[in-house]
Motif scaffolding. Sequence first.
Motif, PDB file in Angstrom:
ATOM      1  N   ALA A   1      24.003  31.263  17.164  1.00 32.56           N
ATOM      2  CA  ALA A   1      23.960  30.456  18.398  1.00 32.56           C
ATOM      3  C   ALA A   1      23.430  29.015  18.210  1.00 32.56           C
ATOM      4  O   ALA A   1      23.997  28.533  17.214  1.00 32.56           O
ATOM      5  CB  ALA A   1      23.210  31.311  19.505  1.00 32.56           C
ATOM      6  N   ASP A   2      22.561  28.573  19.129  1.00 30.25           N
ATOM      7  CA  ASP A   2      22.137  27.274  18.733  1.00 30.25           C
ATOM      8  C   ASP A   2      20.798  27.252  18.092  1.00 30.25           C
ATOM      9  O   ASP A   2      20.182  26.223  18.081  1.00 30.25           O
ATOM     10  CB  ASP A   2      21.920  26.594  20.462  1.00 30.25           C
ATOM     11  CG  ASP A   2      20.841  27.260  21.198  1.00 30.25           C
ATOM     12  OD1 ASP A   2      20.668  28.499  20.575  1.00 30.25           O
ATOM     13  OD2 ASP A   2      20.685  26.999  22.357  1.00 30.25           O
ATOM     14  N   GLY A   3      20.601  28.297  17.294  1.00 27.66           N
ATOM     15  CA  GLY A   3      19.430  28.376  16.626  1.00 27.66           C
ATOM     16  C   GLY A   3      18.116  28.937  17.196  1.00 27.66           C
ATOM     17  O   GLY A   3      16.986  28.832  16.869  1.00 27.66           O
TER      18      GLY A   3
ATOM     19  N   VAL B   1      23.301  25.810   7.171  1.00 25.46           N
ATOM     20  CA  VAL B   1      24.232  26.312   8.442  1.00 25.46           C
ATOM     21  C   VAL B   1      25.560  26.631   7.922  1.00 25.46           C
ATOM     22  O   VAL B   1      25.909  25.752   7.069  1.00 25.46           O
ATOM     23  CB  VAL B   1      23.980  25.198   9.246  1.00 25.46           C
ATOM     24  CG1 VAL B   1      25.054  25.644  10.563  1.00 25.46           C
ATOM     25  CG2 VAL B   1      22.728  25.236   9.854  1.00 25.46           C
ATOM     26  N   LEU B   2      26.089  27.853   8.348  1.00 22.35           N
ATOM     27  CA  LEU B   2      27.497  28.046   8.146  1.00 22.35           C
ATOM     28  C   LEU B   2      28.053  27.832   9.378  1.00 22.35           C
ATOM     29  O   LEU B   2      28.216  29.105  10.297  1.00 22.35           O
ATOM     30  CB  LEU B   2      27.778  29.311   7.261  1.00 22.35           C
ATOM     31  CG  LEU B   2      27.305  29.430   5.842  1.00 22.35           C
ATOM     32  CD1 LEU B   2      25.799  29.309   5.769  1.00 22.35           C
ATOM     33  CD2 LEU B   2      27.898  30.484   5.217  1.00 22.35           C
ATOM     34  N   SER B   3      28.578  26.681   9.914  1.00 21.95           N
ATOM     35  CA  SER B   3      29.146  26.414  11.231  1.00 21.95           C
ATOM     36  C   SER B   3      30.744  27.035  11.043  1.00 21.95           C
ATOM     37  O   SER B   3      31.425  27.021  10.255  1.00 21.95           O
ATOM     38  CB  SER B   3      29.213  25.298  11.666  1.00 21.95           C
ATOM     39  OG  SER B   3      27.700  24.767  11.895  1.00 21.95           O
ATOM     40  N   THR B   4      31.083  27.296  12.260  1.00 24.74           N
ATOM     41  CA  THR B   4      32.453  27.815  12.566  1.00 24.74           C
ATOM     42  C   THR B   4      32.897  29.085  11.668  1.00 24.74           C
ATOM     43  O   THR B   4      33.970  28.952  10.765  1.00 24.74           O
ATOM     44  CB  THR B   4      33.584  26.667  12.578  1.00 24.74           C
ATOM     45  OG1 THR B   4      33.670  25.933  11.325  1.00 24.74           O
ATOM     46  CG2 THR B   4      33.509  25.605  13.507  1.00 24.74           C
TER      47      THR B   4
ATOM     48  N   GLU C   1      27.207  30.824  12.287  1.00 25.79           N
ATOM     49  CA  GLU C   1      27.701  30.944  13.600  1.00 25.79           C
ATOM     50  C   GLU C   1      29.109  30.362  13.947  1.00 25.79           C
ATOM     51  O   GLU C   1      29.487  29.493  13.265  1.00 25.79           O
ATOM     52  CB  GLU C   1      26.981  29.840  14.663  1.00 25.79           C
ATOM     53  CG  GLU C   1      27.187  29.694  16.014  1.00 25.79           C
ATOM     54  CD  GLU C   1      27.506  30.980  16.768  1.00 25.79           C
ATOM     55  OE1 GLU C   1      28.540  31.451  17.165  1.00 25.79           O
ATOM     56  OE2 GLU C   1      26.475  31.846  16.736  1.00 25.79           O
ATOM     57  N   ALA C   2      29.866  31.213  14.459  1.00 26.25           N
ATOM     58  CA  ALA C   2      31.387  30.922  14.387  1.00 26.25           C
ATOM     59  C   ALA C   2      31.709  30.214  15.620  1.00 26.25           C
ATOM     60  O   ALA C   2      32.698  29.448  15.455  1.00 26.25           O
ATOM     61  CB  ALA C   2      31.988  32.288  14.621  1.00 26.25           C
ATOM     62  N   ASN C   3      30.989  30.056  16.740  1.00 22.64           N
ATOM     63  CA  ASN C   3      31.470  29.316  17.924  1.00 22.64           C
ATOM     64  C   ASN C   3      31.274  27.965  17.570  1.00 22.64           C
ATOM     65  O   ASN C   3      30.219  27.526  17.472  1.00 22.64           O
ATOM     66  CB  ASN C   3      30.582  29.793  19.091  1.00 22.64           C
ATOM     67  CG  ASN C   3      31.206  29.232  20.459  1.00 22.64           C
ATOM     68  OD1 ASN C   3      31.680  28.201  20.572  1.00 22.64           O
ATOM     69  ND2 ASN C   3      30.649  29.863  21.289  1.00 22.64           N
TER      70      ASN C   3
ATOM     71  N   PHE D   1      28.183  25.380  19.116  1.00 21.31           N
ATOM     72  CA  PHE D   1      26.989  24.903  18.390  1.00 21.31           C
ATOM     73  C   PHE D   1      26.918  24.360  17.319  1.00 21.31           C
ATOM     74  O   PHE D   1      25.845  24.072  16.603  1.00 21.31           O
ATOM     75  CB  PHE D   1      26.497  26.765  17.988  1.00 21.31           C
ATOM     76  CG  PHE D   1      26.338  27.350  19.462  1.00 21.31           C
ATOM     77  CD1 PHE D   1      25.541  26.892  20.491  1.00 21.31           C
ATOM     78  CD2 PHE D   1      27.020  28.859  19.594  1.00 21.31           C
ATOM     79  CE1 PHE D   1      25.465  27.755  21.715  1.00 21.31           C
ATOM     80  CE2 PHE D   1      26.851  29.251  20.858  1.00 21.31           C
ATOM     81  CZ  PHE D   1      26.098  28.831  21.712  1.00 21.31           C
ATOM     82  N   VAL D   2      28.011  23.735  16.758  1.00 17.89           N
ATOM     83  CA  VAL D   2      27.922  22.799  15.664  1.00 17.89           C
ATOM     84  C   VAL D   2      26.687  21.663  15.833  1.00 17.89           C
ATOM     85  O   VAL D   2      25.832  21.468  14.759  1.00 17.89           O
ATOM     86  CB  VAL D   2      29.299  22.280  15.323  1.00 17.89           C
ATOM     87  CG1 VAL D   2      29.066  21.070  14.232  1.00 17.89           C
ATOM     88  CG2 VAL D   2      30.272  23.103  15.055  1.00 17.89           C
ATOM     89  N   GLU D   3      26.753  20.942  16.840  1.00 18.31           N
ATOM     90  CA  GLU D   3      25.772  20.006  16.943  1.00 18.31           C
ATOM     91  C   GLU D   3      24.157  20.450  16.742  1.00 18.31           C
ATOM     92  O   GLU D   3      23.337  19.932  16.176  1.00 18.31           O
ATOM     93  CB  GLU D   3      26.029  19.339  18.140  1.00 18.31           C
ATOM     94  CG  GLU D   3      24.907  18.104  18.495  1.00 18.31           C
ATOM     95  CD  GLU D   3      25.536  17.205  19.639  1.00 18.31           C
ATOM     96  OE1 GLU D   3      24.461  16.366  19.906  1.00 18.31           O
ATOM     97  OE2 GLU D   3      26.466  17.255  20.082  1.00 18.31           O
ATOM     98  N   PRO D   4      23.927  21.456  17.605  1.00 20.64           N
ATOM     99  CA  PRO D   4      22.271  21.705  17.562  1.00 20.64           C
ATOM    100  C   PRO D   4      22.028  22.464  16.376  1.00 20.64           C
ATOM    101  O   PRO D   4      20.890  22.337  15.801  1.00 20.64           O
ATOM    102  CB  PRO D   4      22.238  22.790  18.687  1.00 20.64           C
ATOM    103  CG  PRO D   4      23.831  23.437  19.107  1.00 20.64           C
ATOM    104  CD  PRO D   4      24.414  22.138  18.932  1.00 20.64           C
ATOM    105  N   LEU D   5      23.029  23.217  15.584  1.00 20.18           N
ATOM    106  CA  LEU D   5      22.625  23.866  14.298  1.00 20.18           C
ATOM    107  C   LEU D   5      22.577  22.455  13.367  1.00 20.18           C
ATOM    108  O   LEU D   5      21.854  22.674  12.369  1.00 20.18           O
ATOM    109  CB  LEU D   5      23.638  24.771  13.789  1.00 20.18           C
ATOM    110  CG  LEU D   5      23.779  25.965  14.588  1.00 20.18           C
ATOM    111  CD1 LEU D   5      24.630  27.039  14.230  1.00 20.18           C
ATOM    112  CD2 LEU D   5      22.347  26.685  14.351  1.00 20.18           C
TER     113      LEU D   5
END
Length: 267
Positions: free
Chosen positions: A78-80, A130-133, A108-110, A113-117
């Motif tokens: 999520a947002d960490g 961080v592994l975003s999307t 996190e896939a969503n 939450f890219v920015e907060p992570l």
Amino acid sequence: MAPVKSIFAMLAFGQVAMAVKPTTNKFLAAHPANATHTMVEVAQTKAAAPCQCEANDARWAPPTRVVPKCIFIDLGAADGNSFNAFLTNNYGPVTNCPSGKWEAYLVEANPRFVEPLGQLTARFPSDVHVLSTTAAYDCEGTTSFYLDTTSVQHNFWGSSLSSTHPDVQKSGMQKVNVQLVNLNRLLKEKTIAGDWVMVKMDIEGAEWDMLPCLAKADSASLIDRLYMEVHPGSLSMRGTSDPEFLAAKEALKTRGVDIPDYFSNTL
């Protein structure tokens, strides 16, 4: 003298297993049977699993480091919020980590939450990865990830690989394309035997697919504690049965993986 890791388990993180039951701890409370997050069975045609279980691969190379540390792997970051709970000792005193060191992998896939992570990686550039999307699974590739856009008060907690998730359906089955990361490979390539490895798994039903594969993986023995929120088995894309899921859970326990009751209260 007891090994450093054993002392750490008893003195530092042994308390977490005892703290997991009380509902006053929002990060470590057990999932009550009548919780508001309980999901109903949805009669829909299931999508096929995006790929097949990859439990082991001789090409996966273990790390060369020898200094042990805490490894916090957050699947469904999520947002960490759970990582922040780790930092504030909700998963045990961070100062008691082996060698006084820690490292975190936040999956996190969503895309929400890219920015907060990203802010967390900027804050801890050497220690937070961080592994975003990217969605956690037991194989690699790309697939569709379905978004929960309605559960605002719960940090959009119903986003899922499964199109049958009720929150996904309430949201009109909006989806994005994401990468898949294989937990078995992540464990093999990023952790060593002396680490204290915690895996937090809140992945809205994908645990039913991942756990039987994890039980076959050599790298599963590297996990010390698995904090797994269990969702309805109807969300499984492989049709894992209750007996198969429970057998996998017991197999992991016999290999030394501690699996306390857990509910990730993503508020």
